[in-house]
Write a protein that holds these residues in place. Structure first.
Motif, PDB file in Angstrom:
ATOM      1  N   ASP A  72      12.126  -4.114  -2.406  1.00  0.00           N
ATOM      2  CA  ASP A  72      12.803  -4.870  -2.017  1.00  0.00           C
ATOM      3  C   ASP A  72      12.280  -6.577  -1.894  1.00  0.00           C
ATOM      4  O   ASP A  72      11.727  -6.601  -0.167  1.00  0.00           O
ATOM      5  CB  ASP A  72      14.330  -4.319  -0.954  1.00  0.00           C
ATOM      6  CG  ASP A  72      14.994  -5.869  -0.880  1.00  0.00           C
ATOM      7  OD1 ASP A  72      14.994  -6.902  -1.659  1.00  0.00           O
ATOM      8  OD2 ASP A  72      16.052  -5.787  -0.241  1.00  0.00           O
ATOM      9  N   SER A  73      11.906  -7.021  -3.044  1.00  0.00           N
ATOM     10  CA  SER A  73      11.075  -8.188  -2.791  1.00  0.00           C
ATOM     11  C   SER A  73      11.664  -9.268  -2.275  1.00  0.00           C
ATOM     12  O   SER A  73      10.985 -10.505  -1.631  1.00  0.00           O
ATOM     13  CB  SER A  73      10.583  -8.758  -4.524  1.00  0.00           C
ATOM     14  OG  SER A  73      12.378  -9.281  -5.366  1.00  0.00           O
ATOM     15  N   THR A  74      12.608  -9.034  -1.561  1.00  0.00           N
ATOM     16  CA  THR A  74      14.061 -10.478  -0.922  1.00  0.00           C
ATOM     17  C   THR A  74      13.239 -10.230   0.468  1.00  0.00           C
ATOM     18  O   THR A  74      13.539 -10.842   1.123  1.00  0.00           O
ATOM     19  CB  THR A  74      14.874 -10.343  -1.483  1.00  0.00           C
ATOM     20  OG1 THR A  74      15.363  -8.835  -0.766  1.00  0.00           O
ATOM     21  CG2 THR A  74      15.731 -10.278  -2.655  1.00  0.00           C
ATOM     22  N   HIS A  75      12.836  -9.068   0.859  1.00  0.00           N
ATOM     23  CA  HIS A  75      12.472  -8.688   2.665  1.00  0.00           C
ATOM     24  C   HIS A  75      11.400  -8.358   2.394  1.00  0.00           C
ATOM     25  O   HIS A  75      10.917  -8.614   3.459  1.00  0.00           O
ATOM     26  CB  HIS A  75      13.823  -7.759   2.706  1.00  0.00           C
ATOM     27  CG  HIS A  75      14.755  -7.886   2.844  1.00  0.00           C
ATOM     28  ND1 HIS A  75      15.874  -7.945   1.066  1.00  0.00           N
ATOM     29  CD2 HIS A  75      15.750  -8.924   3.466  1.00  0.00           C
ATOM     30  CE1 HIS A  75      17.096  -7.944   1.867  1.00  0.00           C
ATOM     31  NE2 HIS A  75      17.442  -8.471   2.988  1.00  0.00           N
ATOM     32  N   ASP A  76      10.987  -7.415   1.839  1.00  0.00           N
ATOM     33  CA  ASP A  76       9.351  -6.866   2.050  1.00  0.00           C
ATOM     34  C   ASP A  76       8.422  -8.013   1.036  1.00  0.00           C
ATOM     35  O   ASP A  76       8.234  -9.145   1.037  1.00  0.00           O
ATOM     36  CB  ASP A  76       9.209  -5.760   1.506  1.00  0.00           C
ATOM     37  CG  ASP A  76       9.864  -5.154   1.487  1.00  0.00           C
ATOM     38  OD1 ASP A  76      10.505  -4.753   2.733  1.00  0.00           O
ATOM     39  OD2 ASP A  76      10.181  -3.702   0.653  1.00  0.00           O
ATOM     40  N   SER A  77       7.321  -8.258   1.897  1.00  0.00           N
ATOM     41  CA  SER A  77       6.141  -8.989   1.716  1.00  0.00           C
ATOM     42  C   SER A  77       5.376  -8.397   0.566  1.00  0.00           C
ATOM     43  O   SER A  77       5.080  -7.234   1.446  1.00  0.00           O
ATOM     44  CB  SER A  77       5.600  -9.294   3.879  1.00  0.00           C
ATOM     45  OG  SER A  77       6.548 -10.178   4.077  1.00  0.00           O
ATOM     46  N   LEU A  78       4.614  -8.886  -0.231  1.00  0.00           N
ATOM     47  CA  LEU A  78       3.652  -8.719  -0.934  1.00  0.00           C
ATOM     48  C   LEU A  78       2.430  -9.039  -0.651  1.00  0.00           C
ATOM     49  O   LEU A  78       1.718 -10.822  -0.267  1.00  0.00           O
ATOM     50  CB  LEU A  78       4.096  -8.499  -1.676  1.00  0.00           C
ATOM     51  CG  LEU A  78       4.391  -7.454  -2.993  1.00  0.00           C
ATOM     52  CD1 LEU A  78       5.761  -7.179  -2.033  1.00  0.00           C
ATOM     53  CD2 LEU A  78       4.584  -7.219  -3.875  1.00  0.00           C
ATOM     54  N   VAL A  79       1.082  -8.544  -0.099  1.00  0.00           N
ATOM     55  CA  VAL A  79      -0.187  -9.212  -0.311  1.00  0.00           C
ATOM     56  C   VAL A  79      -1.303  -8.238  -1.296  1.00  0.00           C
ATOM     57  O   VAL A  79      -1.113  -7.486  -1.493  1.00  0.00           O
ATOM     58  CB  VAL A  79      -0.210  -8.937   0.794  1.00  0.00           C
ATOM     59  CG1 VAL A  79      -1.984  -9.603   1.511  1.00  0.00           C
ATOM     60  CG2 VAL A  79       0.433  -8.787   1.901  1.00  0.00           C
ATOM     61  N   ALA A  80      -1.312  -9.010  -1.984  1.00  0.00           N
ATOM     62  CA  ALA A  80      -2.014  -9.243  -3.145  1.00  0.00           C
ATOM     63  C   ALA A  80      -3.838  -8.819  -2.960  1.00  0.00           C
ATOM     64  O   ALA A  80      -4.696  -9.560  -1.946  1.00  0.00           O
ATOM     65  CB  ALA A  80      -2.526 -10.283  -4.107  1.00  0.00           C
ATOM     66  N   LEU A  81      -3.923  -7.572  -3.698  1.00  0.00           N
ATOM     67  CA  LEU A  81      -5.423  -7.264  -3.035  1.00  0.00           C
ATOM     68  C   LEU A  81      -5.968  -7.458  -4.398  1.00  0.00           C
ATOM     69  O   LEU A  81      -5.608  -8.071  -5.304  1.00  0.00           O
ATOM     70  CB  LEU A  81      -5.511  -5.773  -2.915  1.00  0.00           C
ATOM     71  CG  LEU A  81      -4.664  -5.252  -1.345  1.00  0.00           C
ATOM     72  CD1 LEU A  81      -4.369  -4.268  -0.646  1.00  0.00           C
ATOM     73  CD2 LEU A  81      -5.356  -6.150   0.298  1.00  0.00           C
ATOM     74  N   ASN A  82      -7.413  -6.580  -4.559  1.00  0.00           N
ATOM     75  CA  ASN A  82      -8.271  -6.682  -5.677  1.00  0.00           C
ATOM     76  C   ASN A  82      -7.873  -5.429  -6.501  1.00  0.00           C
ATOM     77  O   ASN A  82      -7.276  -4.481  -5.935  1.00  0.00           O
ATOM     78  CB  ASN A  82      -9.723  -6.536  -5.149  1.00  0.00           C
ATOM     79  CG  ASN A  82     -10.610  -7.199  -4.714  1.00  0.00           C
ATOM     80  OD1 ASN A  82     -10.566  -8.672  -4.590  1.00  0.00           O
ATOM     81  ND2 ASN A  82     -10.264  -7.630  -2.685  1.00  0.00           N
ATOM     82  N   GLY A  83      -8.276  -5.597  -7.910  1.00  0.00           N
ATOM     83  CA  GLY A  83      -8.040  -4.676  -8.809  1.00  0.00           C
ATOM     84  C   GLY A  83      -6.522  -4.868  -8.883  1.00  0.00           C
ATOM     85  O   GLY A  83      -6.239  -3.159  -9.697  1.00  0.00           O
ATOM     86  N   GLY A  84      -5.624  -4.964  -8.824  1.00  0.00           N
ATOM     87  CA  GLY A  84      -4.198  -4.898  -9.113  1.00  0.00           C
ATOM     88  C   GLY A  84      -3.218  -4.418  -7.896  1.00  0.00           C
ATOM     89  O   GLY A  84      -2.097  -4.051  -8.823  1.00  0.00           O
ATOM     90  N   TYR A  85      -3.957  -4.491  -6.818  1.00  0.00           N
ATOM     91  CA  TYR A  85      -3.381  -3.381  -6.026  1.00  0.00           C
ATOM     92  C   TYR A  85      -3.138  -4.520  -5.086  1.00  0.00           C
ATOM     93  O   TYR A  85      -3.017  -5.527  -5.365  1.00  0.00           O
ATOM     94  CB  TYR A  85      -4.470  -2.616  -5.141  1.00  0.00           C
ATOM     95  CG  TYR A  85      -4.952  -1.650  -6.042  1.00  0.00           C
ATOM     96  CD1 TYR A  85      -3.952  -0.738  -5.979  1.00  0.00           C
ATOM     97  CD2 TYR A  85      -6.324  -0.937  -6.183  1.00  0.00           C
ATOM     98  CE1 TYR A  85      -5.204   0.639  -7.012  1.00  0.00           C
ATOM     99  CE2 TYR A  85      -6.810  -0.397  -7.485  1.00  0.00           C
ATOM    100  CZ  TYR A  85      -5.833   1.087  -7.717  1.00  0.00           C
ATOM    101  OH  TYR A  85      -6.482   1.791  -7.691  1.00  0.00           O
ATOM    102  N   PHE A  86      -1.790  -3.820  -4.184  1.00  0.00           N
ATOM    103  CA  PHE A  86      -1.054  -5.662  -3.605  1.00  0.00           C
ATOM    104  C   PHE A  86      -1.010  -4.076  -2.249  1.00  0.00           C
ATOM    105  O   PHE A  86      -0.837  -3.378  -1.829  1.00  0.00           O
ATOM    106  CB  PHE A  86      -0.023  -5.514  -3.957  1.00  0.00           C
ATOM    107  CG  PHE A  86       1.241  -4.428  -4.538  1.00  0.00           C
ATOM    108  CD1 PHE A  86       1.815  -4.073  -3.720  1.00  0.00           C
ATOM    109  CD2 PHE A  86       1.240  -4.593  -5.798  1.00  0.00           C
ATOM    110  CE1 PHE A  86       2.834  -3.564  -4.127  1.00  0.00           C
ATOM    111  CE2 PHE A  86       2.365  -3.216  -6.240  1.00  0.00           C
ATOM    112  CZ  PHE A  86       3.277  -2.936  -5.396  1.00  0.00           C
ATOM    113  N   LEU A  87      -0.578  -4.803  -0.985  1.00  0.00           N
ATOM    114  CA  LEU A  87      -0.086  -4.150  -0.110  1.00  0.00           C
ATOM    115  C   LEU A  87       1.666  -4.506   0.291  1.00  0.00           C
ATOM    116  O   LEU A  87       1.547  -5.724   0.340  1.00  0.00           O
ATOM    117  CB  LEU A  87      -1.057  -4.634   1.585  1.00  0.00           C
ATOM    118  CG  LEU A  87      -0.776  -4.273   2.845  1.00  0.00           C
ATOM    119  CD1 LEU A  87      -0.750  -2.414   2.891  1.00  0.00           C
ATOM    120  CD2 LEU A  87      -0.748  -4.710   3.783  1.00  0.00           C
TER     121      LEU A  87
END
Length: 494
Positions: free
Chosen positions: A469-484
């Motif tokens: 859920d992009s409206t509630h969950d936070s996304l942190v960009a990582l290297n190589g196209g990964y994210f947390l």
């Protein structure tokens, strides 16, 4: 007809050694400071670090609460015997949790190989041979094999096992050489047997191939009798049998070795583990990998033979050269052929046999190298000096262009985002990525689960982004196209 070269100086003795060590640095030094290893080596370092911190024990090595291979995903890691983990854990106990431990360990292994290859060369050529100073040649032939310069910085179990195999062969050689002089001592076969036990405890039965060394020596050396090989072989067998009996008498060790034998050895022989391929051709994977890594050696042989033919040098191999060529070839074969039974084959499995492959080529090349160096001494000095400077330049160029490793960089970035020793979620398609498991555990003690609804943190890539859920969950960009993904509402997360 040139069969003996007489006593002569070919070059400053240290210059070929300086070139050889400089050549080794080209790959070893950059690979030792970039925090990048093949996932096997990262996994083994993580197990050793955990052991040093009291997580798991020698006979119950612990990697993580998750593993990418279903047949190794038990309460503890029983995929390989634990000796290397135990040895590295001692270094972690002294120096702490730092990548300098596995890199320093790799350096010790490298130094051990260089010393033993040189000692075996000197023992084989004899104390009075003019080729005694050419110990750098088999070392150069060894590190010139692609499998070697790729594997040694990678913390493979095969490197450690191969070092014990080489030490066992060296101790047998000391005994066999002394047997001719009637000055033998039982200490050397005992040490050889102990080294075979250590090889076995590093990576299992494949480490026992030097049991054949004394017999092969008796076959290849006209001055030796087969009866001379019988005694050291029996002594080594007794040491191995007594050691295995002692291990099986200790309950934790017996449980571990039972799990290892049925889960790794038998499953590999039954073709139920990782496979190099299918059909009979899969059994020859190691042979094709070996030949592919020896192109420089074949080219060097062809070039030197062509040069000597063009200059009309007629070189007759001495008895010593002929015998040692046969010896090293047969010993190398004894280390490789038994592994062809299984179709679980990777190039680094060849490591224990490669010192003898290198010695074989060194004996093929040494007479022509020696004659070439004696023929153009000043040109040799100039050539080696230029080649050494070129090695330094290549090393510096590699050091200034090191590319960060995606997986280790992500693991280190997660240190600032996720509590250590947590279990985090991972998108289902990423769970089989061994590099993710290995680096997250090594650098932040993280385990993985595909049950993403029960955790607060999830590692993903673009393919599983719609699950969140992009409206509630936070996304942190990582290297190589990964994210947390940091989930806003997780049930029972760790």
């Amino acid at each position: 007809m040139i069969s003996s070269f007489g006593k002569r100086e070919y070059h400053p003795w240290w210059l070929p050694w300086l070139f050889t060590l400089s050549f080794i640095l080209i790959t070893f030094l950059p690979r030792s400071i970039d925090d990048t290893m093949f996932m096997d080596g990262v996994t083994y370092a993580a197990i050793a670090r955990n052991m040093a911190q009291g997580i798991g024990s020698f006979w119950r090595p612990f990697f993580a609460h998750s593993f990418w291979l279903p047949y190794d995903n038990g309460d503890y890691f029983s995929g390989h015997p634990p000796l290397q983990f135990g040895l590295q854990s001692l270094l972690f106990s002294v120096f702490g949790d730092t990548p300098a431990v596995e890199n320093g360990y790799n350096l010790l292994v490298l130094i051990g190989y260089i010393i033993l290859i040189t000692k075996i060369w000197q023992k084989l050529v004899g104390p009075n041979s003019e080729f005694r100073t050419f110990g750098w040649l088999p070392v150069l032939c060894w590190y010139g094999i692609a499998i070697v310069y790729y594997s040694i910085p990678n913390n493979f179990l095969d490197s450690t096992m191969g070092l014990f195999c080489l030490a066992s062969s060296y101790f047998q050689l000391i005994y066999l050489k002394k047997e001719i002089d009637r000055k033998s001592t039982v200490v050397w076969p005992l040490l050889a047997g102990v080294c075979l036990v250590l090889a076995f405890l590093t990576k299992g039965p494949v480490g026992l191939y030097p049991l054949a060394f004394s017999g092969i020596y008796a076959i290849s050396a006209h001055s030796a009798r087969f009866s001379n090989a019988f005694r050291p072989t029996i002594i080594m067998l007794v040491i191995i049998i007594l050691s295995i009996a002692g291990i099986l008498a200790y309950t934790p060790a017996r449980k571990f070795m039972t799990n290892y034998f049925y889960g790794q050895v038998m499953q590999a022989l039954l073709q139920k583990r990782e496979k190099a391929g299918t059909g009979w051709i899969a059994h020859l994977t190691l042979v094709s990998e070996l030949l592919r890594s020896l192109y420089p050696h074949f080219i060097a042989c062809a070039a030197l033979h062509g040069l000597s033919f063009g200059l009309k040098w007629k070189i007759s191999p001495s008895k010593m050269i002929s015998e040692n060529t046969v010896l090293t070839l047969l010993v190398a074969a004894s280390g490789i052929i038994p592994m062809l039974v299984s179709i679980k084959q990777y190039p680094h499995y060849l490591l224990p046999a490669l010192p003898f492959v290198a010695l074989f080529f060194a004996f093929l090349l040494v007479q022509r190298f020696a004659l070439l160096m004696a023929w153009k001494k000043q040109l040799t000095i100039i050539g080696l000096s230029i080649a050494t400077l070129a090695c330094w330049g290549a090393t510096f160029q590699k050091l200034t262009t090191i590319q960060p490793d995606i997986y280790s960089a992500n693991a280190k970035q997660l240190r600032t985002l996720v509590p250590s020793a947590s279990t985090i979620g991972v998108c289902h398609d990423l769970f089989q990525r061994a590099d993710i498991h290995a680096n997250l555990q090594r650098y932040h003690r993280l385990s993985l689960t595909t049950q993403i609804d029960s955790v607060h943190y999830v590692l993903g890539d673009s393919t599983c982004l719609p699950q969140f859920d992009s409206t509630h969950d936070s996304l942190v960009a990582l290297n190589g196209g990964y994210f947390l993904v940091i989930r806003s509402a997780a049930q029972g997360h760790h």
